[in-house]
Design a protein around this motif. Structure first.
Motif, PDB file in Angstrom:
ATOM      1  N   GLU A  26      23.855   8.149  94.043  1.00  0.00           N
ATOM      2  CA  GLU A  26      24.570   9.241  93.377  1.00  0.00           C
ATOM      3  C   GLU A  26      25.860   9.580  94.123  1.00  0.00           C
ATOM      4  OE1 GLU A  26      24.039  10.608  90.342  1.00  0.00           O
ATOM      5  OE2 GLU A  26      22.524   9.034  90.213  1.00  0.00           O
ATOM      6  N   HIS A  27      25.818   9.577  95.438  1.00  0.00           N
ATOM      7  CA  HIS A  27      27.031   9.819  96.235  1.00  0.00           C
ATOM      8  C   HIS A  27      28.065   8.725  95.973  1.00  0.00           C
ATOM      9  CE1 HIS A  27      25.217  13.143  98.254  1.00  0.00           C
ATOM     10  NE2 HIS A  27      24.414  12.422  99.020  1.00  0.00           N
ATOM     11  N   LEU A  28      27.595   7.480  95.917  1.00  0.00           N
ATOM     12  CA  LEU A  28      28.515   6.365  95.654  1.00  0.00           C
ATOM     13  C   LEU A  28      29.129   6.470  94.255  1.00  0.00           C
ATOM     14  CD1 LEU A  28      26.663   3.320  97.278  1.00  0.00           C
ATOM     15  CD2 LEU A  28      28.624   4.590  98.178  1.00  0.00           C
ATOM     16  N   LYS A  29      28.354   6.953  93.295  1.00  0.00           N
ATOM     17  CA  LYS A  29      28.889   7.146  91.939  1.00  0.00           C
ATOM     18  C   LYS A  29      30.050   8.135  91.952  1.00  0.00           C
ATOM     19  CE  LYS A  29      24.715   6.186  89.254  1.00  0.00           C
ATOM     20  NZ  LYS A  29      23.655   6.771  88.402  1.00  0.00           N
ATOM     21  N   VAL A  30      29.877   9.213  92.688  1.00  0.00           N
ATOM     22  CA  VAL A  30      30.945  10.222  92.783  1.00  0.00           C
ATOM     23  C   VAL A  30      32.180   9.608  93.433  1.00  0.00           C
ATOM     24  CG1 VAL A  30      31.627  12.394  93.902  1.00  0.00           C
ATOM     25  CG2 VAL A  30      29.379  12.193  92.803  1.00  0.00           C
ATOM     26  N   LEU A  31      31.965   8.869  94.509  1.00  0.00           N
ATOM     27  CA  LEU A  31      33.098   8.248  95.206  1.00  0.00           C
ATOM     28  C   LEU A  31      33.795   7.209  94.334  1.00  0.00           C
ATOM     29  CD1 LEU A  31      31.509   7.977  98.739  1.00  0.00           C
ATOM     30  CD2 LEU A  31      33.537   9.311  98.124  1.00  0.00           C
ATOM     31  N   GLU A  32      33.012   6.398  93.612  1.00  0.00           N
ATOM     32  CA  GLU A  32      33.613   5.385  92.737  1.00  0.00           C
ATOM     33  C   GLU A  32      34.425   6.054  91.628  1.00  0.00           C
ATOM     34  OE1 GLU A  32      32.945   1.595  92.534  1.00  0.00           O
ATOM     35  OE2 GLU A  32      32.349   1.408  90.448  1.00  0.00           O
ATOM     36  N   GLN A  33      33.900   7.131  91.077  1.00  0.00           N
ATOM     37  CA  GLN A  33      34.625   7.861  90.044  1.00  0.00           C
ATOM     38  C   GLN A  33      35.922   8.446  90.607  1.00  0.00           C
ATOM     39  OE1 GLN A  33      32.409  11.072  88.295  1.00  0.00           O
ATOM     40  NE2 GLN A  33      33.843  11.295  86.603  1.00  0.00           N
ATOM     41  N   GLU A  34      35.853   9.015  91.792  1.00  0.00           N
ATOM     42  CA  GLU A  34      37.045   9.588  92.421  1.00  0.00           C
ATOM     43  C   GLU A  34      38.086   8.517  92.725  1.00  0.00           C
ATOM     44  OE1 GLU A  34      39.769  12.170  93.712  1.00  0.00           O
ATOM     45  OE2 GLU A  34      37.873  12.746  92.773  1.00  0.00           O
ATOM     46  N   LEU A  35      37.628   7.357  93.156  1.00  0.00           N
ATOM     47  CA  LEU A  35      38.544   6.254  93.451  1.00  0.00           C
ATOM     48  C   LEU A  35      39.241   5.777  92.185  1.00  0.00           C
ATOM     49  CD1 LEU A  35      39.694   4.224  95.498  1.00  0.00           C
ATOM     50  CD2 LEU A  35      37.668   2.800  95.075  1.00  0.00           C
ATOM     51  N   GLY A  36      38.473   5.678  91.106  1.00  0.00           N
ATOM     52  CA  GLY A  36      39.051   5.253  89.832  1.00  0.00           C
ATOM     53  C   GLY A  36      39.778   3.934  89.960  1.00  0.00           C
ATOM     54  N   ASN A  37      40.992   3.879  89.461  1.00  0.00           N
ATOM     55  CA  ASN A  37      41.799   2.660  89.512  1.00  0.00           C
ATOM     56  C   ASN A  37      42.861   2.705  90.606  1.00  0.00           C
ATOM     57  OD1 ASN A  37      40.462   1.336  87.370  1.00  0.00           O
ATOM     58  ND2 ASN A  37      41.567   2.620  85.916  1.00  0.00           N
ATOM     59  N   LYS A  38      42.711   3.660  91.516  1.00  0.00           N
ATOM     60  CA  LYS A  38      43.678   3.792  92.603  1.00  0.00           C
ATOM     61  C   LYS A  38      43.399   2.738  93.676  1.00  0.00           C
ATOM     62  CE  LYS A  38      42.306   7.984  93.084  1.00  0.00           C
ATOM     63  NZ  LYS A  38      42.013   9.362  93.436  1.00  0.00           N
ATOM     64  N   SER A  39      44.412   2.392  94.430  1.00  0.00           N
ATOM     65  CA  SER A  39      44.237   1.448  95.534  1.00  0.00           C
ATOM     66  C   SER A  39      43.425   2.068  96.663  1.00  0.00           C
ATOM     67  CB  SER A  39      45.599   1.008  96.077  1.00  0.00           C
ATOM     68  OG  SER A  39      46.312   0.300  95.097  1.00  0.00           O
ATOM     69  N   PRO A  76      31.656  -1.953  91.917  1.00  0.00           N
ATOM     70  CA  PRO A  76      32.676  -2.968  92.203  1.00  0.00           C
ATOM     71  C   PRO A  76      34.002  -2.384  92.695  1.00  0.00           C
ATOM     72  CG  PRO A  76      32.372  -2.733  89.834  1.00  0.00           C
ATOM     73  CD  PRO A  76      31.288  -1.931  90.496  1.00  0.00           C
ATOM     74  N   LYS A  77      34.350  -1.196  92.239  1.00  0.00           N
ATOM     75  CA  LYS A  77      35.614  -0.586  92.678  1.00  0.00           C
ATOM     76  C   LYS A  77      35.560  -0.229  94.160  1.00  0.00           C
ATOM     77  CE  LYS A  77      36.894   1.174  88.165  1.00  0.00           C
ATOM     78  NZ  LYS A  77      37.184   2.340  87.348  1.00  0.00           N
ATOM     79  N   ILE A  78      34.416   0.241  94.608  1.00  0.00           N
ATOM     80  CA  ILE A  78      34.268   0.553  96.032  1.00  0.00           C
ATOM     81  C   ILE A  78      34.347  -0.719  96.859  1.00  0.00           C
ATOM     82  CG2 ILE A  78      32.626   1.340  97.807  1.00  0.00           C
ATOM     83  CD1 ILE A  78      31.872   3.612  95.925  1.00  0.00           C
ATOM     84  N   ILE A  79      33.743  -1.790  96.386  1.00  0.00           N
ATOM     85  CA  ILE A  79      33.790  -3.058  97.115  1.00  0.00           C
ATOM     86  C   ILE A  79      35.221  -3.600  97.142  1.00  0.00           C
ATOM     87  CG2 ILE A  79      32.974  -5.450  97.167  1.00  0.00           C
ATOM     88  CD1 ILE A  79      30.890  -3.305  98.053  1.00  0.00           C
ATOM     89  N   GLU A  80      35.927  -3.534  96.023  1.00  0.00           N
ATOM     90  CA  GLU A  80      37.332  -3.971  95.996  1.00  0.00           C
ATOM     91  C   GLU A  80      38.162  -3.133  96.965  1.00  0.00           C
ATOM     92  OE1 GLU A  80      38.787  -3.776  91.984  1.00  0.00           O
ATOM     93  OE2 GLU A  80      37.133  -5.019  91.240  1.00  0.00           O
ATOM     94  N   TRP A  81      37.933  -1.815  96.965  1.00  0.00           N
ATOM     95  CA  TRP A  81      38.625  -0.915  97.892  1.00  0.00           C
ATOM     96  C   TRP A  81      38.331  -1.311  99.336  1.00  0.00           C
ATOM     97  CZ3 TRP A  81      35.655   2.121 101.156  1.00  0.00           C
ATOM     98  CH2 TRP A  81      36.363   2.986 101.986  1.00  0.00           C
ATOM     99  N   ALA A  82      37.054  -1.556  99.644  1.00  0.00           N
ATOM    100  CA  ALA A  82      36.669  -1.914 101.013  1.00  0.00           C
ATOM    101  C   ALA A  82      37.337  -3.212 101.450  1.00  0.00           C
ATOM    102  CB  ALA A  82      35.152  -2.028 101.125  1.00  0.00           C
ATOM    103  N   LYS A  83      37.375  -4.180 100.573  1.00  0.00           N
ATOM    104  CA  LYS A  83      38.027  -5.461 100.903  1.00  0.00           C
ATOM    105  C   LYS A  83      39.527  -5.254 101.125  1.00  0.00           C
ATOM    106  CE  LYS A  83      34.592  -8.384  98.716  1.00  0.00           C
ATOM    107  NZ  LYS A  83      34.262  -9.298  97.616  1.00  0.00           N
ATOM    108  N   ARG A  84      40.118  -4.376 100.333  1.00  0.00           N
ATOM    109  CA  ARG A  84      41.539  -4.059 100.511  1.00  0.00           C
ATOM    110  C   ARG A  84      41.747  -3.382 101.874  1.00  0.00           C
ATOM    111  NH1 ARG A  84      42.172  -2.992  95.696  1.00  0.00           N
ATOM    112  NH2 ARG A  84      41.341  -0.882  95.643  1.00  0.00           N
ATOM    113  N   CYS A  85      40.866  -2.465 102.219  1.00  0.00           N
ATOM    114  CA  CYS A  85      40.954  -1.797 103.525  1.00  0.00           C
ATOM    115  C   CYS A  85      40.782  -2.799 104.658  1.00  0.00           C
ATOM    116  CB  CYS A  85      39.888  -0.709 103.642  1.00  0.00           C
ATOM    117  SG  CYS A  85      40.153   0.725 102.582  1.00  0.00           S
TER     118      CYS A  85
END
Length: 114
Positions: A26-39, A76-85
């Motif tokens: 549930e925490h990850l869902k909130v974070l993924e939603q907040e991240l959205g399509n941002k880098s 997947p957005k969190i994973i893409e973000w992490a790889k970018r980081c």
């Protein structure tokens, strides 16, 4: 909140672990939603939330293995973000290898009888 929840993912068993896993998701869902399509969480710039959250990425393999779920499939957005980081030299040099974190946690659990 996520710090305590993720700790319970690897320090508990059975129903307690399942409850912690659901809460962590549930925490990850909130974070993924907040991240959205941002880098990054702050937009185009690597910022405070990124700095605070990226260390959790080193633990993802351990969480997945010990609690039997897949973060990449659901977030997947969190994973893409992490790889970018991780492409940032400062991040790549600072974070431990995911497999070493898992080995550490596995040994710690054995020593603690978890």
């Amino acid at each position: 909140m996520i710090y305590d929840t993720r700790r319970r993912v690897w320090t508990t068993k059975g129903e307690d672990q399942e409850a912690a896993k659901k809460e962590f998701i549930e925490h990850l869902k909130v974070l993924e939603q907040e991240l959205g399509n941002k880098s990054y969480f702050g937009g185009d710039e690597f910022g405070f939330v990124d700095v605070v959250f990226i260390p959790f990425y080193s633990w993802f393999h351990a969480y997945e293995t010990l609690a039997n779920f897949k973060i990449e499939e659901s977030f997947p957005k969190i994973i893409e973000w992490a790889k970018r980081c991780m492409q940032r030299e400062s991040v790549a040099k600072a974070l431990p290898d995911q497999n070493k974190v898992y080995e550490f946690i596995f040994e710690l659990k054995k020593r603690l009888g978890i």
